[in-house]
Design a protein around this motif. Structure first.
Motif, PDB file in Angstrom:
ATOM      1  N   LEU A 321     -27.581  63.127 -12.150  1.00 26.70           N
ATOM      2  CA  LEU A 321     -28.783  62.353 -11.817  1.00 26.70           C
ATOM      3  C   LEU A 321     -29.549  62.356 -11.067  1.00 26.70           C
ATOM      4  O   LEU A 321     -30.803  61.816 -10.369  1.00 26.70           O
ATOM      5  N   GLY A 322     -29.768  64.519 -10.314  1.00 30.27           N
ATOM      6  CA  GLY A 322     -30.255  64.282  -9.026  1.00 30.27           C
ATOM      7  C   GLY A 322     -30.101  64.059  -7.952  1.00 30.27           C
ATOM      8  O   GLY A 322     -30.922  64.306  -6.967  1.00 30.27           O
ATOM      9  N   ARG A 323     -28.832  63.557  -7.677  1.00 31.67           N
ATOM     10  CA  ARG A 323     -28.528  63.232  -6.248  1.00 31.67           C
ATOM     11  C   ARG A 323     -27.641  64.594  -5.194  1.00 31.67           C
ATOM     12  O   ARG A 323     -27.279  65.222  -6.102  1.00 31.67           O
ATOM     13  N   ASP A 324     -28.131  64.455  -4.484  1.00 30.58           N
ATOM     14  CA  ASP A 324     -27.385  65.401  -3.643  1.00 30.58           C
ATOM     15  C   ASP A 324     -26.806  64.859  -3.204  1.00 30.58           C
ATOM     16  O   ASP A 324     -26.166  65.199  -2.130  1.00 30.58           O
ATOM     17  N   VAL A 325     -25.548  65.495  -4.066  1.00 26.42           N
ATOM     18  CA  VAL A 325     -24.054  65.505  -3.755  1.00 26.42           C
ATOM     19  C   VAL A 325     -22.960  66.881  -3.520  1.00 26.42           C
ATOM     20  O   VAL A 325     -23.176  67.605  -4.799  1.00 26.42           O
ATOM     21  N   SER A 326     -22.669  66.948  -2.426  1.00 26.56           N
ATOM     22  CA  SER A 326     -21.723  68.383  -2.620  1.00 26.56           C
ATOM     23  C   SER A 326     -20.574  67.959  -2.398  1.00 26.56           C
ATOM     24  O   SER A 326     -20.308  66.817  -1.410  1.00 26.56           O
ATOM     25  N   LEU A 327     -19.095  69.206  -2.364  1.00 25.70           N
ATOM     26  CA  LEU A 327     -18.004  69.486  -1.806  1.00 25.70           C
ATOM     27  C   LEU A 327     -17.789  69.805  -1.397  1.00 25.70           C
ATOM     28  O   LEU A 327     -17.841  71.498  -1.175  1.00 25.70           O
ATOM     29  N   ALA A 328     -17.350  69.698   0.772  1.00 29.41           N
ATOM     30  CA  ALA A 328     -17.459  69.986   1.830  1.00 29.41           C
ATOM     31  C   ALA A 328     -16.177  71.757   1.762  1.00 29.41           C
ATOM     32  O   ALA A 328     -16.230  72.965   1.071  1.00 29.41           O
ATOM     33  N   SER A 329     -14.979  70.535   0.804  1.00 29.91           N
ATOM     34  CA  SER A 329     -14.062  70.697   1.100  1.00 29.91           C
ATOM     35  C   SER A 329     -13.391  70.711   0.678  1.00 29.91           C
ATOM     36  O   SER A 329     -13.099  69.113  -0.165  1.00 29.91           O
ATOM     37  N   SER A 330     -12.098  70.963  -0.432  1.00 31.40           N
ATOM     38  CA  SER A 330     -10.724  70.369  -1.025  1.00 31.40           C
ATOM     39  C   SER A 330      -9.426  70.983  -1.057  1.00 31.40           C
ATOM     40  O   SER A 330      -9.179  72.347  -0.289  1.00 31.40           O
ATOM     41  N   ALA A 331      -8.384  70.267  -1.428  1.00 33.89           N
ATOM     42  CA  ALA A 331      -6.964  70.584  -1.369  1.00 33.89           C
ATOM     43  C   ALA A 331      -6.806  70.067  -2.415  1.00 33.89           C
ATOM     44  O   ALA A 331      -7.215  68.798  -2.153  1.00 33.89           O
ATOM     45  N   PRO A 332      -4.681  70.485  -3.669  1.00 38.77           N
ATOM     46  CA  PRO A 332      -4.666  69.685  -4.120  1.00 38.77           C
ATOM     47  C   PRO A 332      -3.490  68.642  -3.496  1.00 38.77           C
ATOM     48  O   PRO A 332      -3.442  68.014  -2.448  1.00 38.77           O
ATOM     49  N   ALA A 333      -4.248  66.886  -4.435  1.00 38.99           N
ATOM     50  CA  ALA A 333      -4.230  65.650  -3.501  1.00 38.99           C
ATOM     51  C   ALA A 333      -4.088  65.020  -5.391  1.00 38.99           C
ATOM     52  O   ALA A 333      -4.993  64.818  -5.343  1.00 38.99           O
ATOM     53  N   ILE A 334      -2.046  65.084  -5.295  1.00 42.45           N
ATOM     54  CA  ILE A 334      -2.428  64.149  -6.638  1.00 42.45           C
ATOM     55  C   ILE A 334      -1.802  62.980  -6.007  1.00 42.45           C
ATOM     56  O   ILE A 334      -0.335  62.399  -5.072  1.00 42.45           O
ATOM     57  N   VAL A 335      -2.224  61.909  -6.787  1.00 44.19           N
ATOM     58  CA  VAL A 335      -1.955  60.516  -6.163  1.00 44.19           C
ATOM     59  C   VAL A 335      -1.532  59.027  -7.281  1.00 44.19           C
ATOM     60  O   VAL A 335      -2.002  59.558  -8.696  1.00 44.19           O
ATOM     61  N   LEU A 336      -0.982  58.199  -7.197  1.00 42.59           N
ATOM     62  CA  LEU A 336      -0.598  57.311  -7.776  1.00 42.59           C
ATOM     63  C   LEU A 336      -1.193  56.812  -7.744  1.00 42.59           C
ATOM     64  O   LEU A 336      -1.343  55.371  -7.604  1.00 42.59           O
ATOM     65  N   GLY A 337      -2.017  55.644  -9.083  1.00 41.50           N
ATOM     66  CA  GLY A 337      -2.951  54.985  -9.208  1.00 41.50           C
ATOM     67  C   GLY A 337      -3.601  54.986 -10.563  1.00 41.50           C
ATOM     68  O   GLY A 337      -2.996  55.501 -11.782  1.00 41.50           O
ATOM     69  N   ASP A 338      -4.749  53.589 -10.623  1.00 38.76           N
ATOM     70  CA  ASP A 338      -5.254  53.846 -11.909  1.00 38.76           C
ATOM     71  C   ASP A 338      -6.581  54.484 -12.289  1.00 38.76           C
ATOM     72  O   ASP A 338      -7.755  54.627 -11.170  1.00 38.76           O
ATOM     73  N   PRO A 339      -6.517  55.447 -12.540  1.00 41.39           N
ATOM     74  CA  PRO A 339      -7.519  56.414 -12.681  1.00 41.39           C
ATOM     75  C   PRO A 339      -9.259  55.301 -12.693  1.00 41.39           C
ATOM     76  O   PRO A 339     -10.049  56.204 -12.319  1.00 41.39           O
ATOM     77  N   LEU A 340      -9.521  54.530 -13.536  1.00 42.62           N
ATOM     78  CA  LEU A 340     -10.268  54.204 -13.683  1.00 42.62           C
ATOM     79  C   LEU A 340     -10.655  53.024 -12.097  1.00 42.62           C
ATOM     80  O   LEU A 340     -12.195  53.268 -11.589  1.00 42.62           O
ATOM     81  N   SER A 341      -9.989  52.662 -11.679  1.00 50.45           N
ATOM     82  CA  SER A 341     -10.203  52.102 -10.015  1.00 50.45           C
ATOM     83  C   SER A 341     -10.603  52.648  -9.041  1.00 50.45           C
ATOM     84  O   SER A 341     -10.932  52.494  -8.444  1.00 50.45           O
ATOM     85  N   LEU A 342      -9.558  54.060  -8.823  1.00 47.50           N
ATOM     86  CA  LEU A 342      -9.781  54.777  -8.460  1.00 47.50           C
ATOM     87  C   LEU A 342     -11.157  55.727  -7.887  1.00 47.50           C
ATOM     88  O   LEU A 342     -12.126  55.960  -7.985  1.00 47.50           O
ATOM     89  N   GLU A 343     -12.641  55.102  -9.922  1.00 51.96           N
ATOM     90  CA  GLU A 343     -13.761  55.839  -9.857  1.00 51.96           C
ATOM     91  C   GLU A 343     -14.201  55.377  -9.055  1.00 51.96           C
ATOM     92  O   GLU A 343     -15.298  55.866  -9.001  1.00 51.96           O
ATOM     93  N   ARG A 344     -13.961  54.097  -9.891  1.00 56.04           N
ATOM     94  CA  ARG A 344     -15.133  53.274  -9.418  1.00 56.04           C
ATOM     95  C   ARG A 344     -14.983  52.673  -7.602  1.00 56.04           C
ATOM     96  O   ARG A 344     -15.720  52.966  -6.970  1.00 56.04           O
TER      97      ARG A 344
END
Length: 446
Positions: A321-344
Motif C-alpha cells: 500500500l506504499g507505507r514505510d513499515v519495516s522489521l527491525a529484529s525478530s525471534a521465534p514466538a509462538i502464542v495461543l490465540g485467535d489469528p484474526l483477532s491478533l492480526e487486527r
C-alpha cells in the motif's frame, strides 16, 4: 475410602490425619526398636579379672564379650584418683590378697554405684556383689607396685555415643527417611489444587473468557472454585448484556442517520456539506463501535500463532500500500490465540503509528516466557498523562478530532481488549529522541 475421596476431605481433616499417621509411624518405629534391637549389654569388670590384668595376664574377651577391657600402663608414681572416685580399704585389701602383695603396694579407686546411677535399687552399696564376687559397673583405676614402677589398669573413657545409642539414632533416622515420602506426597497433594486454583484465578483476571476453574481438591477449595465460577458466569452475563445493548444502539442509530443524510440533500450546499460531514463521522464511530462489540463478544478459537510470521505478513501488506513499515529484529514466538483477532490487534498498532509518523519499525523478541512485539514510530509522541488514557474508548492522541490524523479513538481500545482476552497487555511509552513505542506482551505457548 478411595484416593479421590481422601483428597476431597477438608484441609483440617487431611492435616490431622497425616499428623496422626506420622505419630503412629514414629511410635511403631520405637516399639520395633524395643523388640528387634538387642538390649544394651552392661559393661563391667570383676575383681578377679582386675587382679589377673595387674598380674600381667589378660582375661579371655571372647568368653566375656560383655566385659569392659582394661587399659594397662606403667609409670613411676602411684596413680591419683579421678574426680568422684573413692577408695574402699576392704576392696583394696581383697585385691592385694589376690595379688599376694601388701595393701600399701596396691591402689584401687572407683566411682560408687550411687554416684553413677542415683536411682539404682542398691543406693547404699558402693559396688555390686553377686555370689560373693565384686563387680564394678563404673569407671575404675587399679594399680600395683612393681620393680619397674606402678603397673596401672584402668577402664577406657566411655565413648561419646554408645553402640546402643547409635542403633537408636539409626532407627530414628530410618523412620524420618521413611516419613519423608509421605510428607512429600501429602504436601504435593495439598498444594497442587491450591496452585491450580491460583493459576486459574490469575488467568481469569487477565482473560475474562478463560476456562472455568476446575472444582477439585479439598472441600474449601471446591467451594471457593465454585463461587469463583459463579462470579465469572455472572460477570460474563453482565458484560455480555451491556455489550449487546451498546451494539444494538449503534446498529439502530444507522437508520436515523441515513434518513438525516437523505433529507439534507435539499439543504443549501454550505449547510449540507457540514451536516453530511458530521453524519459520516457518526457513521464511522458507529461502525467502529459495532466492530468493537463484535470483537469482544463470544469466545474465539485458540490455536498456535507464529507472531513473527504474522508481523512479517502485515508488513508486506502495508508495503504494497506504499507505507514505510519495516522489521527491525525478530525471534521465534509462538502464542495461543485467535489469528484474526491478533492480526487486527497488530494492524491497529501499525495504523496508529502510521497516522502520526512517516515510518514504523516492528520488532519481535522473547522475555522469560513472554513474546514481546514493539511497534515503534518517530512521531510527536504523547503527553505522559495521556499514555494510559489513550486506551479508553473515544480518546485520541490528537484532540482536534481531525480524521486526517487518526480515527475516532477505538483502535487502541480494541487492541488492549484483544490483548487482555489473550492474557496479555498493551502499553505505550515515549521514545528517547521522539516517537512512541507500542509494546504488546503475550504469554508464549507451552
Amino acid at each position: 475410602m478411595s484416593r479421590r475421596s481422601l483428597r476431597a476431605l477438608p484441609v483440617f481433616w487431611q492435616i490431622l490425619g497425616v499428623l496422626l499417621a506420622a505419630v503412629v509411624f514414629a511410635q511403631a518405629a520405637g516399639i520395633a526398636v524395643l523388640f528387634i534391637s538387642p538390649p544394651p549389654r552392661p559393661q563391667f569388670n570383676r575383681l578377679d579379672e582386675i587382679a589377673e590384668t595387674l598380674a600381667g595376664g589378660s582375661h579371655d574377651t571372647q568368653e566375656h564379650d560383655h566385659d569392659r577391657d582394661l587399659l594397662t600402663s606403667v609409670q613411676a608414681g602411684a596413680p591419683m584418683p579421678r574426680p568422684r572416685m573413692v577408695a574402699e580399704p576392704p576392696l583394696t585389701h581383697m585385691l592385694a590378697e589376690r595379688l599376694a602383695r601388701p595393701d600399701g603396694q596396691v591402689r584401687l579407686y572407683f566411682e560408687p554405684e550411687a554416684a553413677k546411677q542415683p536411682f539404682r535399687r542398691w543406693p547404699r552399696q558402693p559396688v555390686y556383689r553377686r555370689h560373693g564376687e565384686t563387680i564394678f559397673f563404673t569407671p575404675l583405676i587399679a594399680a600395683v607396685q612393681t620393680p619397674q614402677g606402678w603397673r596401672i589398669a584402668q577402664t577406657p573413657p566411655p565413648p561419646l555415643i554408645a553402640p546402643w545409642q547409635r542403633r537408636m539414632i539409626l532407627w530414628f533416622l530410618i523412620s524420618i527417611v521413611a516419613l519423608v515420602p509421605l510428607a512429600w506426597w501429602f504436601a504435593r497433594a495439598l498444594t497442587r489444587p491450591i496452585s491450580s486454583f491460583a493459576a486459574a484465578a490469575d488467568r481469569l483476571g487477565s482473560d475474562p473468557l478463560a476456562p472455568a476453574v476446575t472444582e477439585e481438591g479439598p472441600a474449601e477449595l471446591r467451594i471457593a472454585a465454585h463461587a469463583l465460577n459463579r462470579m465469572q458466569s455472572r460477570l460474563a452475563d453482565y458484560v455480555g448484556e451491556r455489550t449487546a445493548m451498546i451494539g444494538a444502539i449503534a446498529h439502530d442509530l444507522r437508520t436515523p442517520l441515513a434518513r438525516i443524510a437523505f433529507r439534507i440533500e435539499d439543504a443549501p450546499d454550505a449547510v449540507r456539506e457540514k451536516v453530511l460531514g458530521d453524519v459520516e463521522q457518526m457513521r464511522a464511530m458507529l461502525a467502529a463501535t459495532i466492530g468493537f462489540v463484535r470483537n469482544t463478544e463470544g469466545e474465539r478459537m485458540r490455536v498456535p500463532v507464529d507472531l513473527t510470521a504474522l508481523v512479517m505478513a502485515l508488513i508486506e501488506q502495508d508495503r504494497d500500500l506504499g507505507r514505510d513499515v519495516s522489521l527491525a529484529s525478530s525471534a521465534p514466538a509462538i502464542v495461543l490465540g485467535d489469528p484474526l483477532s491478533l492480526e487486527r490487534l497488530l494492524q491497529n498498532l501499525i495504523d496508529n503509528g502510521i497516522a502520526y509518523a512517516a515510518s514504523v519499525e516492528a520488532s519481535v523478541r522473547r522475555e522469560e516466557g513472554v513474546a514481546v512485539v514493539t511497534i515503534a514510530d518517530r512521531g510527536p509522541g504523547m503527553p505522559a498523562e495521556l499514555l494510559e488514557r489513550a486506551f479508553q474508548p473515544f480518546v485520541r492522541g490528537d484532540p482536534s478530532r481531525n480524521r486526517a490524523t487518526g480515527g475516532i479513538g477505538l483502535g487502541l481500545t480494541i487492541a488492549r481488549t484483544i490483548a487482555e482476552n489473550h492474557g496479555g497487555t498493551v502499553t505505550l511509552a515515549n521514545r528517547a529522541g521522539g516517537g512512541l513505542d507500542a509494546v504488546l506482551r503475550l504469554p508464549l505457548a507451552p
